[in-house]
Motif scaffolding. Structure first.
Motif, PDB file in Angstrom:
ATOM      1  N   VAL A 250      83.316  15.345 -88.077  1.00  0.00           N
ATOM      2  CA  VAL A 250      83.998  15.592 -89.300  1.00  0.00           C
ATOM      3  C   VAL A 250      85.370  16.182 -88.573  1.00  0.00           C
ATOM      4  CG1 VAL A 250      84.505  17.023 -91.247  1.00  0.00           C
ATOM      5  CG2 VAL A 250      82.210  16.181 -90.953  1.00  0.00           C
ATOM      6  N   ILE A 251      86.270  15.455 -89.111  1.00  0.00           N
ATOM      7  CA  ILE A 251      87.825  16.064 -88.789  1.00  0.00           C
ATOM      8  C   ILE A 251      88.639  16.509 -89.790  1.00  0.00           C
ATOM      9  CG2 ILE A 251      90.121  15.352 -87.654  1.00  0.00           C
ATOM     10  CD1 ILE A 251      88.522  13.088 -86.104  1.00  0.00           C
ATOM     11  N   GLY A 252      88.832  17.786 -89.713  1.00  0.00           N
ATOM     12  CA  GLY A 252      89.920  18.382 -90.693  1.00  0.00           C
ATOM     13  C   GLY A 252      91.000  19.114 -90.080  1.00  0.00           C
ATOM     14  N   GLU A 253      91.919  19.889 -90.647  1.00  0.00           N
ATOM     15  CA  GLU A 253      93.109  20.294 -89.962  1.00  0.00           C
ATOM     16  C   GLU A 253      92.967  20.961 -88.939  1.00  0.00           C
ATOM     17  OE1 GLU A 253      97.062  22.898 -91.352  1.00  0.00           O
ATOM     18  OE2 GLU A 253      95.439  22.352 -92.964  1.00  0.00           O
ATOM     19  N   ARG A 254      91.818  21.864 -88.769  1.00  0.00           N
ATOM     20  CA  ARG A 254      91.813  22.579 -87.681  1.00  0.00           C
ATOM     21  C   ARG A 254      91.408  21.663 -86.253  1.00  0.00           C
ATOM     22  NH1 ARG A 254      87.098  27.059 -87.854  1.00  0.00           N
ATOM     23  NH2 ARG A 254      87.995  27.098 -89.765  1.00  0.00           N
ATOM     24  N   GLU A 255      90.437  20.745 -86.529  1.00  0.00           N
ATOM     25  CA  GLU A 255      90.017  19.950 -85.575  1.00  0.00           C
ATOM     26  C   GLU A 255      91.101  19.044 -85.015  1.00  0.00           C
ATOM     27  OE1 GLU A 255      86.832  21.733 -87.653  1.00  0.00           O
ATOM     28  OE2 GLU A 255      88.283  20.505 -88.534  1.00  0.00           O
ATOM     29  N   ALA A 256      91.913  18.668 -85.892  1.00  0.00           N
ATOM     30  CA  ALA A 256      93.012  17.727 -85.569  1.00  0.00           C
ATOM     31  C   ALA A 256      93.726  18.240 -84.682  1.00  0.00           C
ATOM     32  CB  ALA A 256      93.731  17.165 -86.731  1.00  0.00           C
ATOM     33  N   ASP A 257      94.145  19.715 -84.643  1.00  0.00           N
ATOM     34  CA  ASP A 257      95.090  20.297 -84.119  1.00  0.00           C
ATOM     35  C   ASP A 257      94.668  20.501 -82.459  1.00  0.00           C
ATOM     36  OD1 ASP A 257      97.027  20.469 -86.433  1.00  0.00           O
ATOM     37  OD2 ASP A 257      96.392  22.547 -86.550  1.00  0.00           O
ATOM     38  N   GLY A 258      93.344  20.412 -82.339  1.00  0.00           N
ATOM     39  CA  GLY A 258      92.645  20.718 -81.000  1.00  0.00           C
ATOM     40  C   GLY A 258      91.922  19.576 -80.395  1.00  0.00           C
ATOM     41  N   ASP A 259      92.062  18.333 -80.831  1.00  0.00           N
ATOM     42  CA  ASP A 259      91.292  17.141 -80.242  1.00  0.00           C
ATOM     43  C   ASP A 259      89.892  17.378 -80.379  1.00  0.00           C
ATOM     44  OD1 ASP A 259      91.101  14.518 -79.482  1.00  0.00           O
ATOM     45  OD2 ASP A 259      91.038  15.124 -77.418  1.00  0.00           O
ATOM     46  N   LEU A 260      89.428  17.957 -81.481  1.00  0.00           N
ATOM     47  CA  LEU A 260      87.955  18.509 -81.725  1.00  0.00           C
ATOM     48  C   LEU A 260      87.547  17.675 -82.951  1.00  0.00           C
ATOM     49  CD1 LEU A 260      88.571  22.440 -81.610  1.00  0.00           C
ATOM     50  CD2 LEU A 260      87.673  21.074 -79.655  1.00  0.00           C
ATOM     51  N   VAL A 261      86.083  17.670 -82.947  1.00  0.00           N
ATOM     52  CA  VAL A 261      85.529  17.071 -84.302  1.00  0.00           C
ATOM     53  C   VAL A 261      84.330  18.143 -84.533  1.00  0.00           C
ATOM     54  CG1 VAL A 261      85.942  14.545 -83.902  1.00  0.00           C
ATOM     55  CG2 VAL A 261      84.075  15.918 -82.542  1.00  0.00           C
ATOM     56  N   ALA A 262      83.889  18.288 -85.661  1.00  0.00           N
ATOM     57  CA  ALA A 262      82.762  19.279 -86.231  1.00  0.00           C
ATOM     58  C   ALA A 262      81.703  18.300 -86.341  1.00  0.00           C
ATOM     59  CB  ALA A 262      83.319  20.025 -87.539  1.00  0.00           C
ATOM     60  N   VAL A 263      80.801  18.446 -85.523  1.00  0.00           N
ATOM     61  CA  VAL A 263      79.499  17.929 -85.348  1.00  0.00           C
ATOM     62  C   VAL A 263      78.423  18.076 -86.229  1.00  0.00           C
ATOM     63  CG1 VAL A 263      77.994  16.549 -83.811  1.00  0.00           C
ATOM     64  CG2 VAL A 263      80.116  17.226 -82.908  1.00  0.00           C
ATOM     65  N   ARG A 264      77.991  17.054 -87.035  1.00  0.00           N
ATOM     66  CA  ARG A 264      76.686  17.091 -87.721  1.00  0.00           C
ATOM     67  C   ARG A 264      75.750  16.118 -87.266  1.00  0.00           C
ATOM     68  NH1 ARG A 264      77.887  19.178 -93.316  1.00  0.00           N
ATOM     69  NH2 ARG A 264      76.255  18.403 -93.833  1.00  0.00           N
ATOM     70  N   LEU A 265      74.502  16.545 -87.084  1.00  0.00           N
ATOM     71  CA  LEU A 265      73.454  15.636 -86.623  1.00  0.00           C
ATOM     72  C   LEU A 265      72.686  15.120 -87.872  1.00  0.00           C
ATOM     73  CD1 LEU A 265      72.163  17.538 -83.571  1.00  0.00           C
ATOM     74  CD2 LEU A 265      74.001  15.974 -83.693  1.00  0.00           C
ATOM     75  N   ARG A 266      72.005  14.017 -87.606  1.00  0.00           N
ATOM     76  CA  ARG A 266      71.296  13.398 -88.611  1.00  0.00           C
ATOM     77  C   ARG A 266      70.161  14.282 -89.229  1.00  0.00           C
ATOM     78  NH1 ARG A 266      69.157   7.960 -86.702  1.00  0.00           N
ATOM     79  NH2 ARG A 266      67.839   9.220 -85.414  1.00  0.00           N
ATOM     80  N   ASP A 267      69.451  15.058 -88.153  1.00  0.00           N
ATOM     81  CA  ASP A 267      68.538  16.060 -88.566  1.00  0.00           C
ATOM     82  C   ASP A 267      68.895  17.210 -89.016  1.00  0.00           C
ATOM     83  OD1 ASP A 267      69.534  17.540 -86.801  1.00  0.00           O
ATOM     84  OD2 ASP A 267      67.916  17.042 -85.014  1.00  0.00           O
ATOM     85  N   GLY A 268      70.024  17.257 -89.513  1.00  0.00           N
ATOM     86  CA  GLY A 268      70.534  18.432 -90.403  1.00  0.00           C
ATOM     87  C   GLY A 268      71.106  19.602 -89.421  1.00  0.00           C
ATOM     88  N   ARG A 269      70.996  19.455 -88.059  1.00  0.00           N
ATOM     89  CA  ARG A 269      71.953  20.649 -87.251  1.00  0.00           C
ATOM     90  C   ARG A 269      73.460  20.410 -87.241  1.00  0.00           C
ATOM     91  NH1 ARG A 269      68.979  19.878 -81.749  1.00  0.00           N
ATOM     92  NH2 ARG A 269      68.464  17.831 -82.530  1.00  0.00           N
ATOM     93  N   ARG A 270      74.054  21.416 -87.159  1.00  0.00           N
ATOM     94  CA  ARG A 270      75.331  21.616 -87.186  1.00  0.00           C
ATOM     95  C   ARG A 270      75.839  22.173 -85.741  1.00  0.00           C
ATOM     96  NH1 ARG A 270      77.578  22.700 -92.959  1.00  0.00           N
ATOM     97  NH2 ARG A 270      75.980  21.408 -94.111  1.00  0.00           N
ATOM     98  N   PRO A 271      75.935  21.542 -84.495  1.00  0.00           N
ATOM     99  CA  PRO A 271      76.180  22.146 -83.138  1.00  0.00           C
ATOM    100  C   PRO A 271      77.852  22.651 -83.500  1.00  0.00           C
ATOM    101  CG  PRO A 271      75.483  19.772 -82.708  1.00  0.00           C
ATOM    102  CD  PRO A 271      75.615  20.048 -84.239  1.00  0.00           C
ATOM    103  N   GLY A 272      78.328  22.242 -84.353  1.00  0.00           N
ATOM    104  CA  GLY A 272      79.863  22.887 -84.536  1.00  0.00           C
ATOM    105  C   GLY A 272      81.044  22.073 -83.934  1.00  0.00           C
ATOM    106  N   ALA A 273      82.152  22.701 -83.667  1.00  0.00           N
ATOM    107  CA  ALA A 273      83.442  22.105 -83.156  1.00  0.00           C
ATOM    108  C   ALA A 273      83.051  21.463 -81.520  1.00  0.00           C
ATOM    109  CB  ALA A 273      84.337  22.721 -83.314  1.00  0.00           C
ATOM    110  N   GLN A 274      83.369  20.288 -81.321  1.00  0.00           N
ATOM    111  CA  GLN A 274      83.226  19.932 -79.950  1.00  0.00           C
ATOM    112  C   GLN A 274      84.485  18.960 -79.601  1.00  0.00           C
ATOM    113  OE1 GLN A 274      80.259  20.532 -78.295  1.00  0.00           O
ATOM    114  NE2 GLN A 274      79.536  21.688 -79.760  1.00  0.00           N
ATOM    115  N   PRO A 275      84.583  19.008 -78.263  1.00  0.00           N
ATOM    116  CA  PRO A 275      85.794  18.146 -77.822  1.00  0.00           C
ATOM    117  C   PRO A 275      85.463  16.624 -78.139  1.00  0.00           C
ATOM    118  CG  PRO A 275      85.284  20.006 -75.889  1.00  0.00           C
ATOM    119  CD  PRO A 275      84.007  20.044 -77.228  1.00  0.00           C
TER     120      PRO A 275
END
Length: 406
Positions: free
Chosen positions: A358-383
């Motif tokens: 997922v790319i929102g405004e915060r992620e877009a500013d830092g070349d990040l993505v908010a990661v969601r896994l198929r099994d429901g886990r959310r590791p959070g923002a990642q480069p």
């Protein structure tokens, strides 16, 4: 409980059309990706195990199958011959006769053996309409087949190694063997009448199973017409059993095709022919994988490995750039933008995709993505590069775990 006939169509993996005919499914783009990944996996595993790949025609003269014994023992399951001038040609029901001819086309020394010939090839069987179903029972079959030409002393080791390859593939694919079956002949004229042949081959297969430490059930009436076989059985969610993989030791075809090699003594000797299929038909393997995983394929097999989800139109161009970077690394990635619905709806639509970014405004500013896994886990923002590297490693190693500790 998953039924691949329903789920495979819902996921747009395959379908059928009355004008093509019963038992003749076609592959849609996502299904073709799964099939291609599976075929490339098999070729890679086989190459590493010393197999050499060939291609052979799906047609052969009727005389070929008369020599092999298929015409007298198996013709009811073959399509009728087609006239071609003064000759008759037949759609092949198996690859064995073609590989025997490939072996016979060159002279061979004992120093070359074992010679392992593999092919992902088409074959055709005239199955009755009443037994056809989805991908599990079809008339046009893409078979992962191989034939090992070896000395008698090498046959047990080669057959046992084939069983080990099957075990490795099942682990990589997330498949469980329900049981191992030693398939023996039954009564009647279906089988080659050569008691010594059956006794020798059966004894060797029993030795293979014993050395592999595998429990098995001996079942009469399930052998190939020319010899016994080890069948690796699987079950579907309804408990129905089917054969996926096989290993056979064959003395019949080498005799019928007068195959030989030159031994250390300078004389001609008859090779043994070991037949083996790691995943059986691609159609049945994919059907089982659909039901086993409910469409949530291992990351290396998934039609789409990463879906990028911009929160709004403002992040859509960056989302497409992430997709381009993923594609450049050989990953299968897509963008699901705001035009396809709310973020929640898009996340739900991509529920079977292993990785969501997922790319929102915060992620877009830092070349990040908010990661969601198929099994429901959310590791959070990642480069972005860090995520792409993780996915690539997971796919390359065929890991079952989507997000192992770094």
């Amino acid at each position: 409980m998953y039924d691949h006939r329903r789920l495979g169509r819902e996921l747009e993996l395959f379908d059928t059309d009355p004008l093509m005919g019963a038992g003749l499914p076609y592959w849609l783009p996502d299904g073709a990706i799964v099939r291609h990944a599976l075929e490339e996996y098999v070729r890679e595993v086989e190459r590493a195990a010393g197999y050499r790949h060939v291609y052979s025609p799906v047609l052969g003269k009727r005389e070929l199958y008369e020599i092999s014994g298929h015409w007298s023992h198996y013709s009811e399951d073959m399509f009728p011959p087609m006239a071609l001038g003064s000759e008759e040609v037949v759609l092949r029901p198996s690859l064995c006769p073609h590989h025997a001819l490939i072996y016979r086309s060159r002279s061979h020394s004992y120093r070359e053996l074992p010679l392992r010939i593999a092919e992902l090839g088409g074959m055709y069987r005239s199955e009755l309409s009443g037994v056809l179903g989805g991908l599990t029972r079809v008339r046009s079959i893409q078979l992962n087949d191989a034939h090992i030409f070896c000395t008698l002393e090498q046959a047990v080791d080669e057959a046992r190694s084939a069983l080990e390859l099957i075990g490795r593939a099942y682990a990589d694919l997330g498949i469980r063997a329900a049981r191992y079956r030693l398939s023996l002949p039954g009564e009647g004229g279906k089988y080659v009448a050569d008691p010594e042949l059956w006794e020798r081959a059966t004894g060797l297969l029993k030795q293979v199973l014993a050395e592999a430490g595998l429990a098995y059930d001996a079942v009469e009436g399930e052998a190939a017409f020319y010899g016994p076989k080890i069948d690796v059985q699987i079950t579907d969610p309804a408990g129905r059993e089917a054969t996926l993989s096989t290993v056979q030791i064959d003395f019949h075809q080498p005799e019928r095709f007068d195959l030989h090699y030159i031994g250390a003594d300078g004389a001609k000797h008859r090779p043994v022919m070991v037949h083996r299929s790691i995943i059986g038909s691609v159609e049945r393997a994919v059907a089982h994988l659909i039901e086993e995983h409910g469409g949530a394929f291992p990351a290396w097999l998934a039609p789409v490995q990463l879906v990028v989800l911009p929160v709004s139109d403002a992040q859509e161009e960056q989302a497409h750039e992430v997709v381009r970077r993923a594609l450049a690394r050989g990953l299968r990635a897509e963008c699901a933008g705001p035009g396809q619905g709310s973020l929640g709806a898009r996340i739900r639509a991509a529920r079977l995709v292993p990785y969501q970014a997922v790319i929102g405004e915060r992620e877009a500013d830092g070349d990040l993505v908010a990661v969601r896994l198929r099994d429901g886990r959310r590791p959070g923002a990642q480069p972005v590069e860090g995520l792409l590297e993780r996915i690539a490693v997971c796919a390359d190693t065929r890991a079952a775990e989507l997000w192992s500790a770094a």
